[in-house]
Scaffold this active site. Sequence first.
Site, PDB file in Angstrom:
ATOM      1  N   LYS A  43      18.488  28.663 -20.985  1.00 21.35           N
ATOM      2  CA  LYS A  43      18.124  27.430 -21.688  1.00 21.35           C
ATOM      3  C   LYS A  43      16.719  27.544 -22.272  1.00 21.35           C
ATOM      4  CE  LYS A  43      15.984  24.675 -18.143  1.00 21.35           C
ATOM      5  NZ  LYS A  43      15.611  23.423 -17.594  1.00 21.35           N
ATOM      6  N   LYS A  67      13.007  27.751  -9.216  1.00 24.98           N
ATOM      7  CA  LYS A  67      11.547  27.665  -9.365  1.00 24.98           C
ATOM      8  C   LYS A  67      10.814  28.387  -8.255  1.00 24.98           C
ATOM      9  CE  LYS A  67      10.762  23.629 -12.227  1.00 24.98           C
ATOM     10  NZ  LYS A  67       9.961  22.403 -12.391  1.00 24.98           N
ATOM     11  N   LYS A  89      10.036  25.148 -21.596  1.00 19.44           N
ATOM     12  CA  LYS A  89       8.583  25.142 -21.785  1.00 19.44           C
ATOM     13  C   LYS A  89       7.930  26.331 -21.113  1.00 19.44           C
ATOM     14  CE  LYS A  89       8.130  20.179 -20.837  1.00 19.44           C
ATOM     15  NZ  LYS A  89       7.861  19.287 -19.703  1.00 19.44           N
TER      16      LYS A  89
HETATM   17  P1  AMP Z   1      11.314  19.117 -18.124  1.00 17.88           P
HETATM   18  O1  AMP Z   1      10.666  19.785 -19.272  1.00 17.88           O
HETATM   19  O2  AMP Z   1      11.953  20.085 -17.189  1.00 17.88           O
HETATM   20  O3  AMP Z   1      10.463  18.077 -17.457  1.00 17.88           O
HETATM   21  O4  AMP Z   1      12.561  18.338 -18.764  1.00 17.88           O
HETATM   22  C1  AMP Z   1      12.451  17.056 -19.342  1.00 17.88           C
HETATM   23  C2  AMP Z   1      13.776  16.586 -19.904  1.00 17.88           C
HETATM   24  O5  AMP Z   1      14.188  17.429 -20.974  1.00 17.88           O
HETATM   25  C3  AMP Z   1      14.948  16.594 -18.903  1.00 17.88           C
HETATM   26  O6  AMP Z   1      15.785  15.479 -19.158  1.00 17.88           O
HETATM   27  C4  AMP Z   1      15.656  17.874 -19.214  1.00 17.88           C
HETATM   28  O7  AMP Z   1      17.017  17.831 -18.852  1.00 17.88           O
HETATM   29  C5  AMP Z   1      15.488  17.945 -20.723  1.00 17.88           C
HETATM   30  N1  AMP Z   1      15.537  19.338 -21.181  1.00 17.88           N
HETATM   31  C6  AMP Z   1      14.660  20.335 -20.880  1.00 17.88           C
HETATM   32  N2  AMP Z   1      15.015  21.492 -21.462  1.00 17.88           N
HETATM   33  C7  AMP Z   1      16.161  21.223 -22.157  1.00 17.88           C
HETATM   34  C8  AMP Z   1      17.028  22.012 -22.981  1.00 17.88           C
HETATM   35  N3  AMP Z   1      16.782  23.311 -23.200  1.00 17.88           N
HETATM   36  N4  AMP Z   1      18.100  21.404 -23.536  1.00 17.88           N
HETATM   37  C9  AMP Z   1      18.345  20.090 -23.334  1.00 17.88           C
HETATM   38  N5  AMP Z   1      17.573  19.291 -22.567  1.00 17.88           N
HETATM   39  C10 AMP Z   1      16.493  19.851 -21.976  1.00 17.88           C
END
Ligand code: AMP
Length: 342
Positions: free
Chosen positions: A201, A118, A204
């Site tokens: 991956k 990041k 968002k």
């Molecule tokens: P974040 O959007 O980074 O706050 O992620 C929130 C949750 O979603 C966390 O548990 C991440 O590990 C999960 N997550 C985010 N992107 C992915 C993805 N591409 N595949 C699986 N889990 C994800």
Amino acid sequence: MTATTFTPRVFSGIQPTNHLQLGNYLGAVKRFVEMQNNGIETVYCIVDLHAITTWQDPADLRHATRELAAGYIASGLDPERSILFNQSQVPGHAQLAWIFNCVARVGWMNRMTQFKDKAGKNAENASLGLYAYPSLMAADILLYKATQVPVGEDQKQHLELTRDIAAKFNHDFKVDFFPMTEPVIEGTATRVMSLRDGSKKMSKSDPSDASRINLTDDADTIAQKFRKARTDAEPLPGTIDGLKDRPEARNLINIYAALAEQPPEAVVAEFAGKGFGAFKPALADLAVARLSPIADEMARLMADPAEIDRILGNGAERANAIAQPILNDIYDIVGMIRSRPV
Ligand code: AMP
Ligand code: TRP
């Protein structure tokens, strides 16, 4: 000494930044709901304090916080059965994070890959909060003495750090106070990949909107994104082994499996020998069938922001009732005098 047994409690959180995407839904939210429905105590948080480790426009942050709450509820999270709240309404998160800043070592933080990703090339200019992010995350979890944390694969390192902090605190103060929290990284969708690049991956924050399915995408957009998803030219194989060197194909099979709640083996068996021309429309139909009721419900909930705020406020009250006695014990253990009249 006999080891303390800790009451089972699930905690997890998601940042209110941008829209929820399919990876968040399959890797996190859907599994949060399954754990709630298994009858275990579940505490789910919208981590707004984490969000501001990178710049957030205040109006956008408020909107994203409510939209994430709506996303959780529309996906089946029941704010009566689970505790649902935004982090900043429970002051103990920030208070415990400070204590953990004094437990965690600089060397531990330097190893965190999410910070490196990041902060990028310009780490000198990253916020101090972004660097300390994992310490706040450990505080989120341990403020509730949570025993299980469902997350996607990318959060594994942060959970290992949480255990390191818990162990060092227990050791330094000669207590058996914090549990060794278990990460729960399970299912076929712990790492949903980008639709444009099978080695990245789904995220968002990817600049390409075509790389992800947003929970708010309409049926046409979902169908179009799957149609354009990058793949190879081969037909689908008859076994999972046949997907080994085909990351894009494997990703689409895994997405299908997670949405259909079937093992990937069954999906491969069903589509063996078929081309993407047949598989992609089937995947799009399934995704629309699963996701469009969620999008509709989110839109309905978002029409009444005051109700969402009320739900978050109630959740925060219930979360605080668990957190405050634990925080009091922590202050006592650390040696802080607590004599303010209440
Ligand atoms: P974040 O959007 O980074 O706050 O992620 C929130 C949750 O979603 C966390 O548990 C991440 O590990 C999960 N997550 C985010 N992107 C992915 C993805 N591409 N595949 C699986 N889990 C994800
Ligand atoms: N770091 C997590 C993410 O980016 C979000 C998060 C913050 C979290 N606090 C948490 C996840 C506590 C699980 C438990 O996805």
